[in-house]
Design a protein around this motif. Structure first.
Motif, PDB file in Angstrom:
ATOM      1  N   LEU A  20       0.832  -1.203   0.000  1.00  0.00           N
ATOM      2  CA  LEU A  20       0.000   0.000   0.000  1.00  0.00           C
ATOM      3  C   LEU A  20       0.867   1.254   0.000  1.00  0.00           C
ATOM      4  CD1 LEU A  20      -2.850   1.182   0.105  1.00  0.00           C
ATOM      5  CD2 LEU A  20      -2.724   1.027   2.602  1.00  0.00           C
ATOM      6  N   ASP A  21       1.963   1.234   0.738  1.00  0.00           N
ATOM      7  CA  ASP A  21       2.920   2.336   0.763  1.00  0.00           C
ATOM      8  C   ASP A  21       3.450   2.614  -0.636  1.00  0.00           C
ATOM      9  OD1 ASP A  21       6.081   3.050   1.022  1.00  0.00           O
ATOM     10  OD2 ASP A  21       4.945   3.976   2.670  1.00  0.00           O
ATOM     11  N   LEU A  22       3.839   1.556  -1.349  1.00  0.00           N
ATOM     12  CA  LEU A  22       4.355   1.711  -2.709  1.00  0.00           C
ATOM     13  C   LEU A  22       3.295   2.299  -3.637  1.00  0.00           C
ATOM     14  CD1 LEU A  22       6.657   1.171  -4.783  1.00  0.00           C
ATOM     15  CD2 LEU A  22       5.585  -1.058  -5.177  1.00  0.00           C
ATOM     16  N   VAL A  23       2.083   1.796  -3.559  1.00  0.00           N
ATOM     17  CA  VAL A  23       0.996   2.286  -4.418  1.00  0.00           C
ATOM     18  C   VAL A  23       0.708   3.761  -4.131  1.00  0.00           C
ATOM     19  CG1 VAL A  23      -1.469   2.030  -4.927  1.00  0.00           C
ATOM     20  CG2 VAL A  23      -0.022   0.007  -4.759  1.00  0.00           C
ATOM     21  N   LEU A  24       0.646   4.126  -2.852  1.00  0.00           N
ATOM     22  CA  LEU A  24       0.381   5.523  -2.493  1.00  0.00           C
ATOM     23  C   LEU A  24       1.508   6.443  -2.972  1.00  0.00           C
ATOM     24  CD1 LEU A  24      -1.082   5.193   1.124  1.00  0.00           C
ATOM     25  CD2 LEU A  24      -2.308   5.641  -1.006  1.00  0.00           C
ATOM     26  N   ARG A  25       2.743   5.961  -2.905  1.00  0.00           N
ATOM     27  CA  ARG A  25       3.867   6.767  -3.396  1.00  0.00           C
ATOM     28  C   ARG A  25       3.766   6.992  -4.901  1.00  0.00           C
ATOM     29  NH1 ARG A  25       7.616   7.783   0.288  1.00  0.00           N
ATOM     30  NH2 ARG A  25       7.477   6.512   2.168  1.00  0.00           N
ATOM     31  N   VAL A  26       3.400   5.957  -5.639  1.00  0.00           N
ATOM     32  CA  VAL A  26       3.267   6.107  -7.099  1.00  0.00           C
ATOM     33  C   VAL A  26       2.154   7.101  -7.427  1.00  0.00           C
ATOM     34  CG1 VAL A  26       2.626   4.887  -9.216  1.00  0.00           C
ATOM     35  CG2 VAL A  26       4.249   3.845  -7.632  1.00  0.00           C
ATOM     36  N   ILE A  27       1.032   7.011  -6.743  1.00  0.00           N
ATOM     37  CA  ILE A  27      -0.072   7.940  -6.992  1.00  0.00           C
ATOM     38  C   ILE A  27       0.339   9.363  -6.611  1.00  0.00           C
ATOM     39  CG2 ILE A  27      -2.444   8.545  -6.348  1.00  0.00           C
ATOM     40  CD1 ILE A  27      -2.926   5.524  -5.916  1.00  0.00           C
ATOM     41  N   ALA A  28       1.078   9.520  -5.514  1.00  0.00           N
ATOM     42  CA  ALA A  28       1.551  10.842  -5.107  1.00  0.00           C
ATOM     43  C   ALA A  28       2.534  11.418  -6.124  1.00  0.00           C
ATOM     44  CB  ALA A  28       2.180  10.784  -3.722  1.00  0.00           C
TER      45      ALA A  28
ATOM     46  N   SER B  19       8.110  15.486  -6.011  1.00  0.00           N
ATOM     47  CA  SER B  19       7.981  14.407  -7.000  1.00  0.00           C
ATOM     48  C   SER B  19       9.298  13.650  -7.151  1.00  0.00           C
ATOM     49  CB  SER B  19       7.540  15.003  -8.336  1.00  0.00           C
ATOM     50  OG  SER B  19       7.386  14.000  -9.291  1.00  0.00           O
ATOM     51  N   THR B  20      10.399  14.372  -7.207  1.00  0.00           N
ATOM     52  CA  THR B  20      11.712  13.735  -7.320  1.00  0.00           C
ATOM     53  C   THR B  20      12.005  12.885  -6.084  1.00  0.00           C
ATOM     54  OG1 THR B  20      12.520  15.562  -8.676  1.00  0.00           O
ATOM     55  CG2 THR B  20      14.182  14.158  -7.632  1.00  0.00           C
TER      56      THR B  20
ATOM     57  N   LEU C 219      12.619   8.851  -5.925  1.00  0.00           N
ATOM     58  CA  LEU C 219      13.828   8.281  -5.326  1.00  0.00           C
ATOM     59  C   LEU C 219      13.512   7.366  -4.141  1.00  0.00           C
ATOM     60  CD1 LEU C 219      16.221  11.370  -5.434  1.00  0.00           C
ATOM     61  CD2 LEU C 219      16.250   9.347  -6.924  1.00  0.00           C
ATOM     62  N   SER C 220      12.354   7.548  -3.510  1.00  0.00           N
ATOM     63  CA  SER C 220      11.986   6.703  -2.368  1.00  0.00           C
ATOM     64  C   SER C 220      11.313   5.395  -2.796  1.00  0.00           C
ATOM     65  CB  SER C 220      11.060   7.466  -1.413  1.00  0.00           C
ATOM     66  OG  SER C 220       9.772   7.631  -1.969  1.00  0.00           O
ATOM     67  N   LEU C 221      10.972   5.270  -4.067  1.00  0.00           N
ATOM     68  CA  LEU C 221      10.314   4.044  -4.540  1.00  0.00           C
ATOM     69  C   LEU C 221      11.166   2.784  -4.338  1.00  0.00           C
ATOM     70  CD1 LEU C 221       8.475   5.273  -7.771  1.00  0.00           C
ATOM     71  CD2 LEU C 221       7.465   4.662  -5.575  1.00  0.00           C
ATOM     72  N   PRO C 222      12.472   2.804  -4.645  1.00  0.00           N
ATOM     73  CA  PRO C 222      13.259   1.584  -4.399  1.00  0.00           C
ATOM     74  C   PRO C 222      13.278   1.164  -2.927  1.00  0.00           C
ATOM     75  CG  PRO C 222      14.463   3.054  -5.839  1.00  0.00           C
ATOM     76  CD  PRO C 222      13.262   3.805  -5.362  1.00  0.00           C
ATOM     77  N   LEU C 223      13.328   2.140  -2.026  1.00  0.00           N
ATOM     78  CA  LEU C 223      13.294   1.814  -0.603  1.00  0.00           C
ATOM     79  C   LEU C 223      11.946   1.229  -0.207  1.00  0.00           C
ATOM     80  CD1 LEU C 223      15.172   1.874   1.782  1.00  0.00           C
ATOM     81  CD2 LEU C 223      14.361   4.168   2.309  1.00  0.00           C
TER      82      LEU C 223
ATOM     83  N   ILE D 188       8.841  -4.096   0.959  1.00  0.00           N
ATOM     84  CA  ILE D 188       7.953  -5.208   0.595  1.00  0.00           C
ATOM     85  C   ILE D 188       8.705  -6.528   0.763  1.00  0.00           C
ATOM     86  CG2 ILE D 188       6.692  -6.304  -1.300  1.00  0.00           C
ATOM     87  CD1 ILE D 188       6.135  -3.458  -2.370  1.00  0.00           C
ATOM     88  N   ILE D 189       9.948  -6.546   0.332  1.00  0.00           N
ATOM     89  CA  ILE D 189      10.757  -7.761   0.409  1.00  0.00           C
ATOM     90  C   ILE D 189      11.176  -8.054   1.847  1.00  0.00           C
ATOM     91  CG2 ILE D 189      12.923  -8.820  -0.348  1.00  0.00           C
ATOM     92  CD1 ILE D 189      12.652  -7.002  -2.893  1.00  0.00           C
ATOM     93  N   ARG D 190      11.634  -7.013   2.545  1.00  0.00           N
ATOM     94  CA  ARG D 190      12.089  -7.163   3.937  1.00  0.00           C
ATOM     95  C   ARG D 190      11.205  -6.303   4.821  1.00  0.00           C
ATOM     96  NH1 ARG D 190      17.651  -5.532   5.004  1.00  0.00           N
ATOM     97  NH2 ARG D 190      17.072  -6.357   7.038  1.00  0.00           N
ATOM     98  N   SER D 191      10.110  -6.855   5.277  1.00  0.00           N
ATOM     99  CA  SER D 191       9.148  -6.069   6.053  1.00  0.00           C
ATOM    100  C   SER D 191       9.654  -5.720   7.452  1.00  0.00           C
ATOM    101  CB  SER D 191       7.816  -6.815   6.141  1.00  0.00           C
ATOM    102  OG  SER D 191       7.996  -8.053   6.795  1.00  0.00           O
TER     103      SER D 191
END
Length: 183
Positions: A25-33, A81-82, A86-90, A95-98
């Protein structure tokens, strides 16, 4: 005793699954933002309108760059936006290491800073948009939106993505804080 151990082990996969769901959900919200802030910056940054006045040689032109507050809006939304890109990879790492605790704490800190920046930009731009629509008779500022209707529609519309990004950033901070508090 065995049932208690079983109860603890049955909660662990549920907690990991919930943590992974929050991370997704964090990743999805970041993409929408990202989409909201980037669209706002582009929309505002490409806004201008020219009106002829008596002859074709004398024209009135309205550009976002004529207003320092709107320039700040474009720059701030570009920075946010930048940062979000840049925070998307983190966010993907979460997701991988919760269980990553310190990186979530760092994201909360920077998310809060970016929330402050986008809030300042959107709020100040909203004040200018209000003046463009209504004017201020006491200060002798005239409403320009009767003449520059296309310009005003675009700058008003560009605020939507920025205010939506504010809400999404608040949700990101809340979800990250809840995720950290559960540990």
């Amino acid at each position: 005793m065995n049932s208690e151990e079983h109860g603890e082990t049955s909660k662990a996969p549920l907690g990991r699954g919930l943590g992974r769901g929050v991370s997704i959900l964090d990743l999805v919200l970041r993409v929408i933002a990202v989409v909201g802030t980037l669209a706002s910056a582009i929309s505002m940054g490409t806004t201008d309108q020219t009106l002829p006045f008596f002859t074709q040689f004398i024209r009135f032109k309205a550009r976002y760059s004529d207003f320092p507050t709107l320039t700040f809006f474009v720059v701030a939304n570009s920075i946010v936006s930048t940062y979000l890109i840049l925070s998307l990879p983190l966010s993907i790492v979460h997701i991988i290491r919760s269980r990553a605790k310190y990186s979530k704490l760092i994201l909360i800190f920077f998310d809060a800073a970016m929330l402050a920046l986008v809030t300042a930009a959107a709020s100040s731009a909203a004040a200018i948009v209000y003046l463009a629509h209504k004017g201020n008779a006491r200060a002798n500022w005239f409403a320009i939106c009767q003449q520059f209707d296309s310009f005003c529609e675009r700058i008003s519309g560009s605020l939507i993505g920025s205010f939506a990004a504010m809400v999404l950033m608040i949700l990101l901070i809340l979800f990250s804080a809840i995720s950290l508090a559960r540990r």
